[in-house]
Enzyme design. Structure first.
Site, PDB file in Angstrom:
ATOM      1  N   ARG A 180      36.253  54.020  43.394  1.00  0.00           N
ATOM      2  CA  ARG A 180      37.408  53.741  42.537  1.00  0.00           C
ATOM      3  C   ARG A 180      37.105  53.945  41.048  1.00  0.00           C
ATOM      4  O   ARG A 180      37.534  53.162  40.201  1.00  0.00           O
ATOM      5  CB  ARG A 180      37.928  52.318  42.784  1.00  0.00           C
ATOM      6  CG  ARG A 180      38.336  52.033  44.224  1.00  0.00           C
ATOM      7  CD  ARG A 180      39.411  53.012  44.705  1.00  0.00           C
ATOM      8  NE  ARG A 180      39.693  52.776  46.123  1.00  0.00           N
ATOM      9  CZ  ARG A 180      39.134  53.463  47.129  1.00  0.00           C
ATOM     10  NH1 ARG A 180      38.280  54.449  46.858  1.00  0.00           N
ATOM     11  NH2 ARG A 180      39.444  53.201  48.373  1.00  0.00           N
ATOM     12  N   SER A 194      46.243  48.276  47.247  1.00  0.00           N
ATOM     13  CA  SER A 194      45.187  47.254  47.284  1.00  0.00           C
ATOM     14  C   SER A 194      45.001  46.654  45.895  1.00  0.00           C
ATOM     15  O   SER A 194      44.772  47.380  44.928  1.00  0.00           O
ATOM     16  CB  SER A 194      43.867  47.865  47.761  1.00  0.00           C
ATOM     17  OG  SER A 194      43.983  48.315  49.092  1.00  0.00           O
ATOM     18  N   GLU A 243      41.581  46.380  41.445  1.00  0.00           N
ATOM     19  CA  GLU A 243      41.607  47.820  41.661  1.00  0.00           C
ATOM     20  C   GLU A 243      42.751  48.444  40.872  1.00  0.00           C
ATOM     21  O   GLU A 243      42.633  49.543  40.340  1.00  0.00           O
ATOM     22  CB  GLU A 243      41.758  48.153  43.151  1.00  0.00           C
ATOM     23  CG  GLU A 243      41.800  49.632  43.441  1.00  0.00           C
ATOM     24  CD  GLU A 243      41.750  49.941  44.922  1.00  0.00           C
ATOM     25  OE1 GLU A 243      42.545  50.783  45.369  1.00  0.00           O
ATOM     26  OE2 GLU A 243      40.923  49.342  45.625  1.00  0.00           O
TER      27      GLU A 243
END
Length: 298
Positions: free
Chosen positions: A173, A223, A293
Protein backbone atom coordinates in the site's frame (compact mmCIF):
# COMPACT_ATOMS: atom_id res chain seq x y z
CA UNK A 1 -6.19 33.15 -3.10
CA UNK A 2 -6.03 34.28 -6.71
CA UNK A 3 -7.27 31.53 -9.01
CA UNK A 4 -7.52 33.65 -12.17
CA UNK A 5 -4.70 31.79 -13.94
CA UNK A 6 -6.37 28.44 -13.22
CA UNK A 7 -9.63 29.79 -14.65
CA UNK A 8 -7.82 31.12 -17.73
CA UNK A 9 -6.26 27.71 -18.41
CA UNK A 10 -9.61 25.95 -18.06
CA UNK A 11 -11.22 28.48 -20.39
CA UNK A 12 -8.41 28.00 -22.89
CA UNK A 13 -8.98 24.23 -23.00
CA UNK A 14 -12.76 24.50 -22.53
CA UNK A 15 -12.74 22.21 -19.50
CA UNK A 16 -14.58 22.25 -16.18
CA UNK A 17 -13.80 25.02 -13.71
CA UNK A 18 -16.05 25.28 -10.63
CA UNK A 19 -15.78 27.33 -7.46
CA UNK A 20 -16.80 26.06 -4.00
CA UNK A 21 -17.52 22.58 -5.34
CA UNK A 22 -18.86 19.90 -2.96
CA UNK A 23 -16.64 16.82 -3.19
CA UNK A 24 -18.89 14.17 -1.58
CA UNK A 25 -20.32 12.88 -4.92
CA UNK A 26 -16.77 12.35 -6.17
CA UNK A 27 -15.78 9.92 -3.38
CA UNK A 28 -16.82 6.31 -2.91
CA UNK A 29 -17.76 6.95 0.74
CA UNK A 30 -19.94 9.92 -0.32
CA UNK A 31 -18.41 12.26 2.24
CA UNK A 32 -16.64 15.52 1.48
CA UNK A 33 -17.03 19.26 1.96
CA UNK A 34 -16.12 21.99 -0.47
CA UNK A 35 -12.91 22.71 -2.30
CA UNK A 36 -12.05 26.22 -3.45
CA UNK A 37 -11.67 25.20 -7.08
CA UNK A 38 -12.61 21.99 -8.92
CA UNK A 39 -11.19 21.31 -12.37
CA UNK A 40 -11.41 18.45 -14.88
CA UNK A 41 -8.53 18.72 -17.36
CA UNK A 42 -9.38 17.16 -20.71
CA UNK A 43 -5.86 16.63 -22.03
CA UNK A 44 -2.33 16.06 -20.79
CA UNK A 45 -1.40 19.55 -21.98
CA UNK A 46 -4.17 21.07 -19.87
CA UNK A 47 -3.19 19.01 -16.82
CA UNK A 48 0.47 20.00 -17.12
CA UNK A 49 -0.42 23.69 -17.42
CA UNK A 50 -2.67 23.48 -14.34
CA UNK A 51 0.08 21.80 -12.32
CA UNK A 52 2.61 24.39 -13.47
CA UNK A 53 0.32 27.29 -12.57
CA UNK A 54 -0.38 25.85 -9.11
CA UNK A 55 3.31 25.35 -8.40
CA UNK A 56 4.39 28.77 -9.66
CA UNK A 57 1.69 30.51 -7.60
CA UNK A 58 2.19 28.23 -4.56
CA UNK A 59 -1.46 27.15 -4.74
CA UNK A 60 -2.32 23.97 -2.84
CA UNK A 61 -3.56 21.28 -5.22
CA UNK A 62 -4.78 17.71 -5.03
CA UNK A 63 -4.96 15.11 -7.81
CA UNK A 64 -8.28 13.25 -7.59
CA UNK A 65 -8.71 9.90 -9.29
CA UNK A 66 -11.85 7.84 -8.67
CA UNK A 67 -12.04 8.88 -5.01
CA UNK A 68 -12.27 5.26 -3.87
CA UNK A 69 -9.71 5.31 -1.05
CA UNK A 70 -10.26 8.87 0.12
CA UNK A 71 -11.85 10.45 3.18
CA UNK A 72 -11.92 14.19 2.65
CA UNK A 73 -13.20 16.98 4.88
CA UNK A 74 -12.68 19.78 2.38
CA UNK A 75 -9.79 21.34 0.51
CA UNK A 76 -8.56 24.92 0.49
CA UNK A 77 -7.05 24.84 -2.95
CA UNK A 78 -7.39 23.35 -6.43
CA UNK A 79 -8.72 19.84 -6.98
CA UNK A 80 -7.60 18.41 -10.33
CA UNK A 81 -9.81 15.46 -11.24
CA UNK A 82 -8.43 13.09 -13.88
CA UNK A 83 -11.62 11.21 -14.76
CA UNK A 84 -12.21 13.27 -17.91
CA UNK A 85 -8.71 12.73 -19.27
CA UNK A 86 -8.39 10.73 -22.51
CA UNK A 87 -8.17 6.98 -21.93
CA UNK A 88 -5.27 6.67 -24.40
CA UNK A 89 -5.53 2.89 -24.65
CA UNK A 90 -2.63 1.18 -26.40
CA UNK A 91 -2.24 -2.59 -26.60
CA UNK A 92 0.44 -4.64 -28.29
CA UNK A 93 0.98 -8.31 -27.56
CA UNK A 94 0.82 -8.78 -23.80
CA UNK A 95 1.48 -5.08 -23.06
CA UNK A 96 -1.32 -2.59 -22.30
CA UNK A 97 -0.81 1.13 -21.71
CA UNK A 98 -3.65 3.28 -20.45
CA UNK A 99 -4.28 6.76 -19.05
CA UNK A 100 -4.07 7.15 -15.28
CA UNK A 101 -7.69 8.28 -14.91
CA UNK A 102 -9.18 5.11 -16.43
CA UNK A 103 -11.07 2.84 -13.98
CA UNK A 104 -9.27 -0.39 -13.10
CA UNK A 105 -12.31 -2.43 -14.09
CA UNK A 106 -12.06 -1.14 -17.67
CA UNK A 107 -8.47 -2.33 -17.94
CA UNK A 108 -9.39 -5.71 -16.48
CA UNK A 109 -12.04 -6.11 -19.18
CA UNK A 110 -9.57 -4.99 -21.85
CA UNK A 111 -7.09 -7.63 -20.66
CA UNK A 112 -9.87 -10.24 -20.66
CA UNK A 113 -10.78 -9.32 -24.23
CA UNK A 114 -7.18 -9.97 -25.26
CA UNK A 115 -6.95 -13.23 -23.24
CA UNK A 116 -4.35 -11.74 -20.91
CA UNK A 117 -4.00 -12.84 -17.31
CA UNK A 118 -2.56 -11.04 -14.29
CA UNK A 119 -5.22 -8.54 -13.31
CA UNK A 120 -8.05 -10.79 -12.19
CA UNK A 121 -7.41 -10.05 -8.50
CA UNK A 122 -7.96 -6.31 -9.09
CA UNK A 123 -11.32 -6.70 -10.81
CA UNK A 124 -13.98 -5.02 -8.72
CA UNK A 125 -11.68 -2.52 -7.00
CA UNK A 126 -13.45 0.81 -7.66
CA UNK A 127 -10.32 2.85 -8.30
CA UNK A 128 -8.47 4.45 -11.19
CA UNK A 129 -5.28 3.01 -12.66
CA UNK A 130 -3.21 5.95 -11.40
CA UNK A 131 -4.68 5.73 -7.90
CA UNK A 132 -4.11 1.99 -7.81
CA UNK A 133 -0.45 2.46 -8.73
CA UNK A 134 -0.03 5.32 -6.24
CA UNK A 135 -1.01 3.01 -3.37
CA UNK A 136 0.02 -0.30 -4.98
CA UNK A 137 -3.54 -1.57 -4.65
CA UNK A 138 -4.06 -5.27 -4.23
CA UNK A 139 -6.45 -8.04 -3.23
CA UNK A 140 -6.66 -11.81 -3.04
CA UNK A 141 -2.88 -12.25 -3.04
CA UNK A 142 -2.09 -9.97 -5.98
CA UNK A 143 -1.19 -6.31 -6.37
CA UNK A 144 -0.33 -3.69 -8.99
CA UNK A 145 3.35 -4.41 -8.41
CA UNK A 146 2.86 -7.77 -10.16
CA UNK A 147 1.90 -6.29 -13.51
CA UNK A 148 3.27 -2.75 -13.73
CA UNK A 149 6.13 -2.25 -16.15
CA UNK A 150 6.52 1.55 -16.26
CA UNK A 151 4.67 4.86 -16.00
CA UNK A 152 4.76 8.30 -17.61
CA UNK A 153 4.68 11.07 -15.04
CA UNK A 154 4.98 14.80 -14.56
CA UNK A 155 7.83 15.48 -12.14
CA UNK A 156 8.24 18.36 -9.70
CA UNK A 157 9.75 20.55 -12.47
CA UNK A 158 6.82 19.99 -14.83
CA UNK A 159 8.81 17.64 -17.08
CA UNK A 160 7.31 14.45 -18.53
CA UNK A 161 9.47 11.52 -17.46
CA UNK A 162 9.30 7.74 -17.69
CA UNK A 163 9.85 5.69 -14.57
CA UNK A 164 10.35 1.92 -14.48
CA UNK A 165 8.62 -0.37 -12.00
CA UNK A 166 11.96 -0.98 -10.29
CA UNK A 167 12.26 2.72 -9.51
CA UNK A 168 8.78 3.04 -7.99
CA UNK A 169 9.56 1.49 -4.59
CA UNK A 170 6.29 -0.41 -4.76
CA UNK A 171 5.47 -1.93 -1.38
CA UNK A 172 2.45 -2.85 0.67
CA UNK A 173 0.00 0.00 0.00
CA UNK A 174 2.73 2.44 -0.87
CA UNK A 175 5.03 3.75 -3.60
CA UNK A 176 7.50 6.50 -4.41
CA UNK A 177 4.62 8.66 -5.72
CA UNK A 178 3.40 9.36 -2.19
CA UNK A 179 6.88 10.74 -1.47
CA UNK A 180 7.88 12.69 -4.58
CA UNK A 181 4.54 14.25 -5.49
CA UNK A 182 4.81 13.26 -9.15
CA UNK A 183 1.58 13.14 -11.15
CA UNK A 184 1.00 9.87 -13.01
CA UNK A 185 -0.13 10.35 -16.62
CA UNK A 186 -0.26 6.79 -17.92
CA UNK A 187 0.67 3.30 -16.82
CA UNK A 188 2.12 0.44 -18.85
CA UNK A 189 1.33 -3.08 -17.66
CA UNK A 190 2.63 -6.46 -18.74
CA UNK A 191 0.41 -9.54 -18.68
CA UNK A 192 0.66 -13.26 -19.29
CA UNK A 193 -1.24 -14.89 -22.16
CA UNK A 194 -3.99 -17.15 -20.87
CA UNK A 195 -7.27 -18.84 -21.63
CA UNK A 196 -10.13 -16.34 -21.91
CA UNK A 197 -12.73 -18.59 -20.28
CA UNK A 198 -10.41 -19.37 -17.37
CA UNK A 199 -9.63 -15.67 -16.86
CA UNK A 200 -13.32 -14.75 -17.02
CA UNK A 201 -14.21 -17.49 -14.55
CA UNK A 202 -11.56 -16.31 -12.09
CA UNK A 203 -12.77 -12.71 -12.37
CA UNK A 204 -16.33 -13.82 -11.70
CA UNK A 205 -15.27 -15.97 -8.77
CA UNK A 206 -13.36 -13.13 -7.09
CA UNK A 207 -16.14 -10.62 -7.77
CA UNK A 208 -18.60 -12.97 -6.08
CA UNK A 209 -16.27 -13.21 -3.08
CA UNK A 210 -16.36 -9.43 -2.84
CA UNK A 211 -20.15 -9.40 -2.93
CA UNK A 212 -20.38 -12.17 -0.33
CA UNK A 213 -17.83 -10.80 2.13
CA UNK A 214 -17.69 -7.03 1.65
CA UNK A 215 -20.39 -4.39 2.33
CA UNK A 216 -20.61 -3.23 -1.26
CA UNK A 217 -24.18 -2.06 -0.68
CA UNK A 218 -22.90 0.84 1.47
CA UNK A 219 -20.55 3.71 0.63
CA UNK A 220 -17.04 3.18 2.02
CA UNK A 221 -13.36 3.78 1.34
CA UNK A 222 -12.76 0.06 1.00
CA UNK A 223 -10.48 -1.45 3.64
CA UNK A 224 -10.13 1.18 6.34
CA UNK A 225 -6.87 -0.10 7.85
CA UNK A 226 -3.66 -1.60 6.54
CA UNK A 227 -2.85 -5.16 7.53
CA UNK A 228 -0.64 -5.09 10.64
CA UNK A 229 2.36 -7.38 10.39
CA UNK A 230 1.39 -10.79 11.71
CA UNK A 231 -2.30 -9.92 12.07
CA UNK A 232 -5.49 -9.14 10.17
CA UNK A 233 -7.11 -5.82 10.99
CA UNK A 234 -10.66 -7.14 10.61
CA UNK A 235 -10.02 -10.02 13.00
CA UNK A 236 -8.50 -7.71 15.62
CA UNK A 237 -11.45 -5.32 15.36
CA UNK A 238 -13.97 -8.14 15.68
CA UNK A 239 -12.13 -9.72 18.62
CA UNK A 240 -12.36 -6.38 20.39
CA UNK A 241 -16.14 -6.47 20.09
CA UNK A 242 -16.29 -3.56 17.67
CA UNK A 243 -18.27 -5.18 14.88
CA UNK A 244 -21.31 -3.00 14.28
CA UNK A 245 -19.93 -0.19 16.47
CA UNK A 246 -21.51 3.10 15.41
CA UNK A 247 -20.65 6.79 15.72
CA UNK A 248 -23.26 9.04 14.16
CA UNK A 249 -23.88 7.75 10.64
CA UNK A 250 -20.59 5.80 10.47
CA UNK A 251 -20.43 2.12 11.38
CA UNK A 252 -17.99 -0.77 11.54
CA UNK A 253 -19.59 -3.05 8.95
CA UNK A 254 -21.53 -5.96 10.36
CA UNK A 255 -20.55 -7.88 7.24
CA UNK A 256 -16.78 -7.21 7.31
CA UNK A 257 -15.11 -5.55 10.30
CA UNK A 258 -12.31 -4.18 8.16
CA UNK A 259 -14.72 -1.69 6.57
CA UNK A 260 -16.03 1.52 8.11
CA UNK A 261 -19.16 2.33 6.14
CA UNK A 262 -21.29 5.39 5.62
CA UNK A 263 -24.47 3.75 6.86
CA UNK A 264 -26.67 6.79 7.32
CA UNK A 265 -25.48 10.22 6.25
CA UNK A 266 -22.14 10.02 8.05
CA UNK A 267 -19.97 13.10 8.34
CA UNK A 268 -16.19 13.33 8.14
CA UNK A 269 -16.15 13.79 11.91
CA UNK A 270 -18.30 10.66 12.46
CA UNK A 271 -15.85 8.52 10.51
CA UNK A 272 -12.77 9.97 12.17
CA UNK A 273 -14.20 9.57 15.69
CA UNK A 274 -15.04 5.96 14.92
CA UNK A 275 -11.60 5.33 13.39
CA UNK A 276 -9.86 6.79 16.45
CA UNK A 277 -12.07 4.70 18.77
CA UNK A 278 -11.13 1.55 16.84
CA UNK A 279 -7.42 2.36 16.91
CA UNK A 280 -7.47 3.17 20.61
CA UNK A 281 -9.46 0.05 21.55
CA UNK A 282 -7.31 -2.32 19.48
CA UNK A 283 -4.15 -0.80 20.96
CA UNK A 284 -5.47 -1.16 24.53
CA UNK A 285 -6.83 -4.69 24.15
CA UNK A 286 -4.43 -6.23 21.62
CA UNK A 287 -1.32 -4.07 21.81
CA UNK A 288 -1.41 -3.52 18.05
CA UNK A 289 -1.18 -0.13 16.31
CA UNK A 290 -3.59 0.14 13.39
CA UNK A 291 -2.71 2.43 10.50
CA UNK A 292 -5.27 3.82 8.08
CA UNK A 293 -5.16 2.51 4.53
CA UNK A 294 -7.48 5.24 3.28
CA UNK A 295 -6.04 8.66 2.55
CA UNK A 296 -7.39 11.29 4.94
CA UNK A 297 -7.48 14.86 3.65
CA UNK A 298 -8.57 17.65 5.98
Amino acid sequence: MNYSEIENICNKYECTFLRNFTLAPKTSIKIGGECDIYTEPNSEECLIELLDACRKSSLPYFILGNGSNLLIKGFGGVVIATGSMPANYSAEGNIITVGAGVPLSHVCLCALGRSLSGMECLYGIPGSVGGALYMNAGAFGGEMKDIVRSARCVNERGEIVNISAGEMNLRYRGSIFSENGWCILSVTMEFVPGDKLTIKSRMGELMQKRRDKQPLEYPSCGSTFKRPEGYFAAALIEECGLKGCTVGGAQVSEKHSGFVINRDGASFEDVMRLVEHIKRTVKEKKGVELECEMLVLE
